[in-house]
Write a protein that holds these residues in place. Structure first.
Motif, PDB file in Angstrom:
ATOM      1  N   MET A 114       0.830  -1.173   0.000  1.00 55.64           N
ATOM      2  CA  MET A 114       0.000   0.000   0.000  1.00 55.64           C
ATOM      3  C   MET A 114       0.882   1.246   0.000  1.00 55.64           C
ATOM      4  SD  MET A 114      -3.112  -0.531   2.555  1.00 55.64           S
ATOM      5  CE  MET A 114      -4.104  -1.973   2.509  1.00 55.64           C
ATOM      6  N   GLN A 115       0.422   2.229  -0.737  1.00 57.60           N
ATOM      7  CA  GLN A 115       1.109   3.519  -0.752  1.00 57.60           C
ATOM      8  C   GLN A 115       0.378   4.440   0.226  1.00 57.60           C
ATOM      9  OE1 GLN A 115       0.694   5.781  -4.332  1.00 57.60           O
ATOM     10  NE2 GLN A 115       2.529   6.966  -3.931  1.00 57.60           N
ATOM     11  N   VAL A 116       1.075   4.886   1.244  1.00 57.48           N
ATOM     12  CA  VAL A 116       0.478   5.731   2.278  1.00 57.48           C
ATOM     13  C   VAL A 116       1.243   7.049   2.340  1.00 57.48           C
ATOM     14  CG1 VAL A 116      -0.074   5.925   4.729  1.00 57.48           C
ATOM     15  CG2 VAL A 116      -0.212   3.696   3.599  1.00 57.48           C
ATOM     16  N   LYS A 117       0.486   8.154   2.265  1.00 62.39           N
ATOM     17  CA  LYS A 117       1.083   9.487   2.381  1.00 62.39           C
ATOM     18  C   LYS A 117       0.387  10.216   3.517  1.00 62.39           C
ATOM     19  CE  LYS A 117       1.976   9.936  -2.565  1.00 62.39           C
ATOM     20  NZ  LYS A 117       1.630  10.691  -3.775  1.00 62.39           N
ATOM     21  N   ARG A 118       1.147  11.030   4.247  1.00 56.12           N
ATOM     22  CA  ARG A 118       0.534  11.797   5.339  1.00 56.12           C
ATOM     23  C   ARG A 118       0.682  13.285   5.071  1.00 56.12           C
ATOM     24  NH1 ARG A 118       3.956  13.492   9.531  1.00 56.12           N
ATOM     25  NH2 ARG A 118       6.117  12.988   9.126  1.00 56.12           N
ATOM     26  N   GLN A 119      -0.245  14.048   5.631  1.00 54.07           N
ATOM     27  CA  GLN A 119      -0.270  15.504   5.471  1.00 54.07           C
ATOM     28  C   GLN A 119      -0.149  15.904   3.999  1.00 54.07           C
ATOM     29  OE1 GLN A 119      -0.880  17.868   7.967  1.00 54.07           O
ATOM     30  NE2 GLN A 119      -1.503  15.986   8.981  1.00 54.07           N
ATOM     31  N   VAL A 120      -1.052  15.363   3.191  1.00 50.51           N
ATOM     32  CA  VAL A 120      -1.048  15.596   1.746  1.00 50.51           C
ATOM     33  C   VAL A 120      -1.762  16.907   1.430  1.00 50.51           C
ATOM     34  CG1 VAL A 120      -1.789  14.690  -0.488  1.00 50.51           C
ATOM     35  CG2 VAL A 120      -1.030  13.119   1.307  1.00 50.51           C
ATOM     36  N   SER A 121      -1.054  17.830   0.783  1.00 47.06           N
ATOM     37  CA  SER A 121      -1.652  19.103   0.375  1.00 47.06           C
ATOM     38  C   SER A 121      -2.552  18.882  -0.833  1.00 47.06           C
ATOM     39  CB  SER A 121      -0.564  20.106  -0.005  1.00 47.06           C
ATOM     40  OG  SER A 121       0.197  20.426   1.120  1.00 47.06           O
TER      41      SER A 121
END
Length: 86
Positions: A1-8
């Motif tokens: 899984m591709q997980v990103k945090r605090q994505v603008s």
């Protein structure tokens, strides 16, 4: 899984581009927004906030996760964006 945090997430409104309309707490596989909360009780305002995020990002599904519940399974709410793809 591709997980990103605090994505603008950008927004274009009446021809004006805003680089950052909001920041999604977590985005999974560029398909699901996870909005994290630690409040006594989730309200309709929290769900509306997540729905707005879904509409602006043109994503379909979001999960509202409230870490203040005694059992985590009671702190999960699913929100679905019914945007029209036409």
């Amino acid at each position: 899984m591709q997980v990103k945090r605090q994505v603008s997430v950008p927004l274009v409104y009446e021809g004006i581009k805003f680089k950052e309309a909001f920041r999604a707490d977590i985005v999974v596989n560029e398909k699901v927004i996870l909005e994290l909360k630690a409040v006594e009780k989730l309200t309709r305002a929290h769900k509306k906030q997540l729905l707005t995020y879904l509409k602006l990002s043109e994503l379909r599904v979001g999960l509202l996760l409230n870490f203040s519940e005694e059992l985590m399974k009671h702190g999960i709410s699913r929100v679905v964006n019914q945007f029209d793809e036409s």
